[in-house]
Design a protein around this motif. Structure first.
Motif, PDB file in Angstrom:
ATOM      1  N   GLY A 406      61.081  38.509  28.764  1.00  6.85           N
ATOM      2  CA  GLY A 406      61.062  39.899  28.329  1.00  6.85           C
ATOM      3  C   GLY A 406      62.129  40.175  27.297  1.00  6.85           C
ATOM      4  O   GLY A 406      62.958  39.320  26.963  1.00  6.85           O
ATOM      5  N   GLY A 407      62.122  41.381  26.790  1.00  9.54           N
ATOM      6  CA  GLY A 407      63.134  41.829  25.835  1.00  9.54           C
ATOM      7  C   GLY A 407      62.975  43.315  25.604  1.00  9.54           C
ATOM      8  O   GLY A 407      61.924  43.895  25.917  1.00  9.54           O
ATOM      9  N   GLY A 427      56.999  37.601  26.338  1.00  8.57           N
ATOM     10  CA  GLY A 427      55.724  38.016  26.906  1.00  8.57           C
ATOM     11  C   GLY A 427      55.648  39.501  27.169  1.00  8.57           C
ATOM     12  O   GLY A 427      54.564  40.081  27.192  1.00  8.57           O
ATOM     13  N   MET A 428      56.797  40.136  27.383  1.00  8.40           N
ATOM     14  CA  MET A 428      56.857  41.573  27.653  1.00  8.40           C
ATOM     15  C   MET A 428      58.023  42.164  26.873  1.00  8.40           C
ATOM     16  O   MET A 428      59.139  41.646  26.935  1.00  8.40           O
ATOM     17  N   GLN A 441      49.921  46.306  35.163  1.00 10.24           N
ATOM     18  CA  GLN A 441      50.487  45.865  33.896  1.00 10.24           C
ATOM     19  C   GLN A 441      50.728  44.366  33.940  1.00 10.24           C
ATOM     20  O   GLN A 441      51.394  43.870  34.844  1.00 10.24           O
ATOM     21  N   PRO A 442      50.181  43.596  32.985  1.00  9.67           N
ATOM     22  CA  PRO A 442      50.361  42.146  33.035  1.00  9.67           C
ATOM     23  C   PRO A 442      51.832  41.756  33.052  1.00  9.67           C
ATOM     24  O   PRO A 442      52.661  42.359  32.370  1.00  9.67           O
ATOM     25  N   PHE A 443      52.129  40.756  33.851  1.00  9.48           N
ATOM     26  CA  PHE A 443      53.483  40.193  33.922  1.00  9.48           C
ATOM     27  C   PHE A 443      53.357  38.732  33.506  1.00  9.48           C
ATOM     28  O   PHE A 443      52.752  37.919  34.212  1.00  9.48           O
ATOM     29  N   TRP A 458      44.148  40.562  35.509  1.00  4.51           N
ATOM     30  CA  TRP A 458      44.525  39.223  35.059  1.00  4.51           C
ATOM     31  C   TRP A 458      45.059  38.383  36.220  1.00  4.51           C
ATOM     32  O   TRP A 458      44.794  37.187  36.307  1.00  4.51           O
ATOM     33  N   GLY A 459      45.822  39.010  37.102  1.00  8.11           N
ATOM     34  CA  GLY A 459      46.336  38.304  38.261  1.00  8.11           C
ATOM     35  C   GLY A 459      45.226  37.870  39.196  1.00  8.11           C
ATOM     36  O   GLY A 459      45.282  36.781  39.792  1.00  8.11           O
TER      37      GLY A 459
END
Length: 481
Positions: A406-407, A427-428, A441-443, A458-459
């Motif tokens: 992440g960022g 990725g996030m 929310q995709p992780f 997606w999960g």
């Protein structure tokens, strides 16, 4: 500091029944540094029994979606009812404040409820005179779930719930640092889920290897270090097992020149030091324009000095201990290395005397890339604040890492901050926040931070394989003759 003791020993769960093991291992309370319980130490034979139980339960479980939905709702209800029983166990073994442990149990239950009614359905990609072509998603079989010690229940539930919803069966192995709360969940769900659908074992690396190498395991979902993730990927490759790997992160937070130093420091601090810094997707290095650095550092330092550290059973505690001695020692080592290389300690910088694995919330400055605490994932309550020349400089340094979880970008002009955030290699990415996640929310990470996606549809898809069903129309068949 208060003492905690289990009223009865916890047991492994295999095929819906208590499963005795020949050996046990000690579990340490990180707030005291003392052993307070033992957990079953699974052998390869125990793993084999659990995997076979999952495999044997698969055919019936996959065939009845309505029963799965009802069972997952019942599991959510059972976990909610047991919250106040499980939460103290989690605090005792993990260290986090009791209120956070209670929220973790509640969130785990919510994952079961979220996925209970989610259906992938059939997707029609062709429907004409010649053919009906559909895509369906089929479950994989027995799945191995390996969860870490920072959020053992939330992270496990984020994997278990979609796995079960899709029709797979599960063998869960929690971290040996935090086995008890997961074992207790296994006990709570006996009789709620059919025998063999959900099995729980505790143990160390040998048990984990036995799970990942077992020929009946068709899916591995792991959260933990990048090094262990690579080892699991290598083991899975030999049998072409499917994998989801959520691995390490070294998230950068970039503060722009138009940011309010006090407000931004408060926003980043709350997220960087949450769970005593033991969050994979927390901000772990902060880049700030040189002209704002002194103000930002002091704002962070003031927050660190006022943080309330203590035993998680104390309602006044904001931040508990590090979960284990090796992790506390790693944070101390990284801070010491930074100081020897010229970093200035603006706040904290030392272990807290007394029992337990406590470390002062620490802010470092006069530091740059090339120092270990900037380049590596510290996973603890120590945060480097790094000055930069311009935005291009900040982006180049933020992206110069093998990690890509992440960022975030923080600034007064949302459009400018968004433009910078879109250039971060992660990725996030977030604007004026960090670690903001939700069930839908995709992780997902990129580079060395992971393979695959968790959360949302997606999960669920990650625990399935696609099957194409091509049905030729009768008229077409007749024409072929």
């Amino acid at each position: 500091m208060s003492a905690f003791a289990l009223s009865v020993p916890v047991t492994a769960t295999v095929a819906g029944e208590p499963h005795p093991t020949r050996s046990t291992f000690d579990v340490v309370n990180p707030a005291t540094g003392e052993v307070f319980a033992v957990a079953p130490d699974a052998s390869a034979a125990d793993v084999d029994a659990a995997v076979k139980a999952a495999h044997n339960a698969f055919a019936a479980w996959r065939s009845d979606p309505a029963a799965r939905r009802a069972a997952l709702h019942a599991a959510a209800d059972a976990l909610t009812t047991a919250r106040d029983e499980i939460a103290p166990v989690l605090t005792a073994e993990q260290g986090k404040p009791l209120a956070e442990s209670a929220r973790e149990v509640t969130t785990a239950a919510a994952y079961f409820r979220y996925y209970a009614d989610m259906e992938l359905g059939r997707q029609v990609i062709r429907d004409d005179a010649d053919a009906l072509v559909q895509i369906v998603h089929r479950p994989l079989g027995a799945a191995a779930i390996i969860a870490p010690w920072n959020f053992p229940l939330i992270i496990a539930a984020a994997k278990i719930a979609p796995a079960l919803s899709a029709g797979n069966t599960v063998v869960l192995k929690p971290s040996p640092f935090t086995p008890l709360s997961s074992l207790r969940i296994g006990e709570v769900l006996r009789g709620v889920l059919p025998p063999g659908v959900f099995n729980v074992l505790s143990g160390g690396d040998k048990a984990g290897a036995a799970m990942t190498e077992h020929p009946l395991i068709r899916k591995i979902s792991f959260t933990g270090s990048t090094a262990t993730g690579k080892a699991i990927a290598a083991a899975a490759a030999a049998d072409l097992k499917r994998t989801t790997l959520e691995l390490g992160g070294n998230d950068a937070a970039i503060i722009l020149a138009d940011a309010d130093p006090t407000a931004v420091a408060a926003g980043i601090f709350a997220r960087a030091f949450s769970n005593t810094g033991q969050v994979c997707v927390a901000p772990k290095r902060v880049y700030v324009p040189e002209k704002l650095r002194a103000q930002v550092v002091e704002a962070f330092a003031e927050l660190a000095r006022n943080a309330r550290i203590g035993d998680g059973t104390d309602p006044a505690t904001q931040y508990g201990p590090l979960n284990n001695r090796p992790q506390r020692d790693r944070v101390a080592e990284l801070v010491g290395d930074a100081v020897r290389r010229g970093a200035t300690v603006a706040a904290g910088g030392a272990e807290i005397e007394g029992k337990g694995f406590f470390y002062q919330p620490t802010i470092l400055t006069d530091i740059s890339d090339g120092v270990r605490i900037v380049d590596e994932e510290q996973f603890g309550p120590a945060l480097p604040i790094i000055g930069y020349r311009d935005v291009e400089d900040a982006l180049a340094r933020a992206n110069a890492t093998h990690f890509g979880l992440g960022g975030s970008v923080w600034g007064g002009d949302p459009e400018q901050a968004l433009a910078v955030a879109e250039r971060m290699e992660a990725g996030m990415t977030w604007v004026n926040t960090h670690t903001a996640t939700s069930f839908d929310q995709p992780f997902a990470g990129i580079k060395w931070s992971g393979v695959g996606v968790e959360n949302g549809r997606w999960g669920l898809e990650g625990f399935t394989e696609m099957q194409v069903i091509h049905h030729a129309r009768a008229a077409k068949i007749a024409a072929q003759r």
